[in-house]
Enzyme design. Structure first.
Site, PDB file in Angstrom:
ATOM      1  N   SER A  69       0.579  -1.052   0.190  1.00  0.00           N
ATOM      2  CA  SER A  69      -0.055  -0.096   0.039  1.00  0.00           C
ATOM      3  C   SER A  69       0.837   1.311  -0.105  1.00  0.00           C
ATOM      4  CB  SER A  69      -0.827  -0.020   1.214  1.00  0.00           C
ATOM      5  OG  SER A  69      -1.742  -1.025   1.130  1.00  0.00           O
ATOM      6  N   HIS A 112      -3.196   6.304   3.276  1.00  0.00           N
ATOM      7  CA  HIS A 112      -3.259   4.668   3.464  1.00  0.00           C
ATOM      8  C   HIS A 112      -4.709   4.633   4.182  1.00  0.00           C
ATOM      9  CE1 HIS A 112      -2.455   1.047   5.799  1.00  0.00           C
ATOM     10  NE2 HIS A 112      -2.346   0.773   4.580  1.00  0.00           N
TER      11      HIS A 112
END
Length: 215
Positions: free
Chosen positions: A21, A47
Site C-alpha cells: 500500500s 493509507h
C-alpha cells in the site's frame, strides 16, 4: 485460501499488504512539498482514506511534528472529541511514555452541563479537556464545534495545547473551523476543505507515535 472469485489478492500477509500500500502511495502521490516527517503523516492519512486529495490538502504548523513527538515522549494526555478517535489510537505506543487517551463527551457532568447551557456536548467536553490535559494533544476528527471551542479557549488564554490535530469532517462549519485553526500560532495539523474524519485523525496521531519511537 479459496475466496470463491476469479480475483486473487496479491497477498494475505498483513505486513506485505501495508508495505505494498505504501509503495503504491509513493508511486501515485506525485510532486509535493512536504518534509520527510510531514510526509510520514500524509502517507498514513492516505493509507487510511485512499484519498490523495485529502492527503495533499494537509497543512502543518512549522512546529507541528516536533511538538507532537515531544508531547508523546513527555507522556502528555491525548484528548479525543469522540470515542471513535479514542478507539483507533495505538495506545500501547503512547503508554510506553506514560501517555493516555481521554474522551469526555459522554461524561455525566459534561452531559448535564451541556443540557443546562443548551449547547453541544462537544463544546463542554473541550472545556473540560483543556483543564485536564494542559500541554496535551487534542485530536478532533468529528465535531467542528469542538474545534471552534478549542480555538476560542486558546485565543482567550484558557488552553495551552501541545498540538491540535483538527481534521473534522462535514458540511456545516468543518472547513471553516479548519481555516480558523490554520490562523493560530500554536502547533497544529489540519487540512483544507470538508474532508477529514475520525479515521484520518487517528492515522495522523498514530504516525506521530511511530515517529516518536523511531527518532
Amino acid at each position: 485460501m479459496d475466496f470463491r472469485t476469479t480475483f486473487r489478492p496479491l497477498t494475505v500477509q498483513p505486513e506485505q499488504i501495508e508495505q505494498k500500500s505504501f509503495q503504491i502511495i509513493d508511486e501515485e502521490i506525485g510532486e509535493h512539498s512536504f518534509t520527510n516527517e510531514q510526509y510520514a503523516v500524509v502517507q498514513r492519512v492516505i493509507h487510511a482514506s485512499a484519498d490523495f486529495e485529502l492527503g495533499k490538502s494537509l497543512l502543518f504548523h512549522p512546529r507541528a511534528i516536533e511538538a507532537g513527538i515531544s508531547a508523546i515522549r513527555a507522556g502528555k494526555k491525548v484528548v479525543a472529541d469522540v470515542q471513535m478517535v479514542q478507539v483507533g489510537i495505538n495506545k500501547a505506543r503512547l503508554e510506553k511514555y506514560g501517555g493516555s487517551v481521554h474522551v469526555y463527551i459522554s461524561d455525566d457532568d459534561v452531559m448535564k452541563e451541556a443540557k443546562r447551557l443548551n449547547t453541544t456536548r462537544a463544546i463542554v467536553a473541550m472545556r473540560k479537556g483543556v483543564k485536564e490535559a494542559d500541554g496535551g494533544i487534542f485530536a478532533i476528527g468529528n465535531a467542528p464545534t469542538a474545534l471552534l471551542e478549542l480555538i476560542r479557549l486558546v485565543k482567550e488564554g484558557e488552553a495551552r495545547p501541545g498540538l491540535i490535530i483538527g481534521l473534522p469532517v462535514g458540511f456545516v462549519s468543518a472547513a471553516e473551523s479548519k481555516e480558523e485553526l490554520a490562523k493560530l500560532d500554536v502547533p497544529f495539523i489540519t487540512n483544507v476543505g470538508r474532508k477529514g474524519g475520525s479515521t484520518v485523525t487517528v492515522a495522523a496521531l498514530n504516525a506521530l507515535s511511530i515517529l516518536a519511537e523511531r527518532e
